[in-house]
Design a protein around this motif. Structure first.
Motif, PDB file in Angstrom:
ATOM      1  N   TYR A   1      67.537  83.854   3.459  1.00  0.00           N
ATOM      2  CA  TYR A   1      67.070  85.211   3.178  1.00  0.00           C
ATOM      3  C   TYR A   1      65.865  85.487   4.065  1.00  0.00           C
ATOM      4  CZ  TYR A   1      66.018  89.439   0.588  1.00  0.00           C
ATOM      5  OH  TYR A   1      65.809  90.742   0.241  1.00  0.00           O
ATOM      6  N   PRO A   2      65.915  86.532   4.880  1.00  0.00           N
ATOM      7  CA  PRO A   2      64.814  86.790   5.807  1.00  0.00           C
ATOM      8  C   PRO A   2      63.587  87.340   5.087  1.00  0.00           C
ATOM      9  CG  PRO A   2      66.429  88.546   5.954  1.00  0.00           C
ATOM     10  CD  PRO A   2      66.987  87.522   4.999  1.00  0.00           C
ATOM     11  N   ALA A   3      62.440  87.023   5.617  1.00  0.00           N
ATOM     12  CA  ALA A   3      61.195  87.554   5.055  1.00  0.00           C
ATOM     13  C   ALA A   3      61.050  89.019   5.434  1.00  0.00           C
ATOM     14  CB  ALA A   3      60.009  86.761   5.585  1.00  0.00           C
ATOM     15  N   ASP A   4      60.463  89.786   4.543  1.00  0.00           N
ATOM     16  CA  ASP A   4      60.070  91.160   4.882  1.00  0.00           C
ATOM     17  C   ASP A   4      58.641  91.349   4.362  1.00  0.00           C
ATOM     18  OD1 ASP A   4      60.165  91.760   2.175  1.00  0.00           O
ATOM     19  OD2 ASP A   4      62.079  92.783   2.276  1.00  0.00           O
ATOM     20  N   GLY A   5      58.170  92.549   4.349  1.00  0.00           N
ATOM     21  CA  GLY A   5      56.789  92.796   3.941  1.00  0.00           C
ATOM     22  C   GLY A   5      56.497  92.460   2.495  1.00  0.00           C
TER      23      GLY A   5
ATOM     24  N   GLU B   1      59.017  86.937   0.347  1.00  0.00           N
ATOM     25  CA  GLU B   1      58.945  85.777   1.237  1.00  0.00           C
ATOM     26  C   GLU B   1      60.352  85.299   1.554  1.00  0.00           C
ATOM     27  OE1 GLU B   1      57.303  81.215   1.100  1.00  0.00           O
ATOM     28  OE2 GLU B   1      56.431  82.695  -0.244  1.00  0.00           O
ATOM     29  N   GLY B   2      60.607  84.970   2.802  1.00  0.00           N
ATOM     30  CA  GLY B   2      61.919  84.483   3.208  1.00  0.00           C
ATOM     31  C   GLY B   2      62.157  83.061   2.729  1.00  0.00           C
ATOM     32  N   SER B   3      63.427  82.667   2.682  1.00  0.00           N
ATOM     33  CA  SER B   3      63.751  81.311   2.263  1.00  0.00           C
ATOM     34  C   SER B   3      65.060  80.866   2.897  1.00  0.00           C
ATOM     35  CB  SER B   3      63.853  81.212   0.741  1.00  0.00           C
ATOM     36  OG  SER B   3      64.901  82.026   0.269  1.00  0.00           O
ATOM     37  N   THR B   4      65.164  79.568   3.097  1.00  0.00           N
ATOM     38  CA  THR B   4      66.385  78.943   3.598  1.00  0.00           C
ATOM     39  C   THR B   4      66.528  77.623   2.869  1.00  0.00           C
ATOM     40  OG1 THR B   4      66.135  79.930   5.789  1.00  0.00           O
ATOM     41  CG2 THR B   4      67.558  78.011   5.628  1.00  0.00           C
TER      42      THR B   4
ATOM     43  N   PRO C   1      65.334  72.148   3.014  1.00  0.00           N
ATOM     44  CA  PRO C   1      64.873  73.499   3.324  1.00  0.00           C
ATOM     45  C   PRO C   1      64.944  73.698   4.830  1.00  0.00           C
ATOM     46  CG  PRO C   1      63.013  72.074   2.872  1.00  0.00           C
ATOM     47  CD  PRO C   1      64.254  71.248   2.661  1.00  0.00           C
ATOM     48  N   ASP C   2      65.129  74.898   5.233  1.00  0.00           N
ATOM     49  CA  ASP C   2      65.130  75.249   6.659  1.00  0.00           C
ATOM     50  C   ASP C   2      66.202  74.528   7.462  1.00  0.00           C
ATOM     51  OD1 ASP C   2      62.911  76.883   6.160  1.00  0.00           O
ATOM     52  OD2 ASP C   2      61.573  75.170   6.353  1.00  0.00           O
ATOM     53  N   MET C   3      67.369  74.295   6.856  1.00  0.00           N
ATOM     54  CA  MET C   3      68.463  73.672   7.586  1.00  0.00           C
ATOM     55  C   MET C   3      69.785  74.231   7.093  1.00  0.00           C
ATOM     56  SD  MET C   3      69.432  69.658   7.922  1.00  0.00           S
ATOM     57  CE  MET C   3      70.861  69.378   6.920  1.00  0.00           C
TER      58      MET C   3
END
Length: 195
Positions: A134-138, A141-144, A163-165
């Protein structure tokens, strides 16, 4: 001139060898496609809950038309499963038209699900993977995150997360190296891992 052409043909055995190798590679690719290309998507409908120890990891509910509700990483998400690939022991789906129950904006969100070839209706042994981005926006918070379970037919399992993979694009040996050994059983709700 005819003698030169005949000499050129006789002097190029490398071309014949490469042509033969190409033909063999094409035949092997065709055989692989015939064996693993057909996917029985009727087995994907149903309900599976995955628990790791005392912690709930995810639930997957799929209707006959492949409309899915997936609870994962604290989100309840809805969408339609679209076949995105298959290999010798699993089927990969991307969740299209993704929406969130908590009214988050789904723009840019990605959810991938890999299930065993026997789907949610089989004995549940095989690879289970989830990938969410999920991309971060204003405001948010984004997450992977990726989670994976290799549930073997003998009741042993490997579980890991990162995370982040994107586990879907990682090699199996890489995932196995980042996993912990567990035992698993099939329950009324799905898959339960214990250590």
């Amino acid at each position: 001139m005819g003698a030169r052409v005949a000499a050129a043909v006789r002097e190029d055995p490398l071309l014949y060898a490469l042509s033969g190798l190409l033909l063999v590679a094409m035949l092997m690719a065709t055989m692989y496609g015939l064996r693993y290309g057909k996917v029985d998507e009727s087995v994907v409908r149903g309900h599976v809950s995955i628990n790791v120890g005392d912690a709930w990891l995810a639930t997957i509910d799929v209707e006959e038309n492949k409309e899915a509700t997936i609870n994962y990483v604290g989100h309840t998400m809805h969408g339609k499963l679209r076949l995105d690939g298959a290999d010798t022991d699993s089927i990969l789906y991307v969740v299209k038209d993704l929406s969130f129950e908590n009214n988050l904006d789904p723009k840019g969100a990605v959810l991938l699900v890999r299930v065993p070839r026997s789907g949610l209706q089989g004995d549940l042994s095989g690879p289970w993977m989830l990938y969410f981005s999920y991309p971060a926006d204003g405001e948010v918070e984004g997450s992977t995150r990726s989670d994976w379970v290799y549930a073997n037919a003998d009741g042993t399992a490997l579980y890991g997360y990162a995370p982040d993979m994107n586990a879907m694009t990682a090699q199996r040996k890489t995932l196995e190296a980042q996993s912990v050994a567990w035992r698993w059983t099939k329950t009324a709700d799905g898959l339960s891992l214990t250590n």
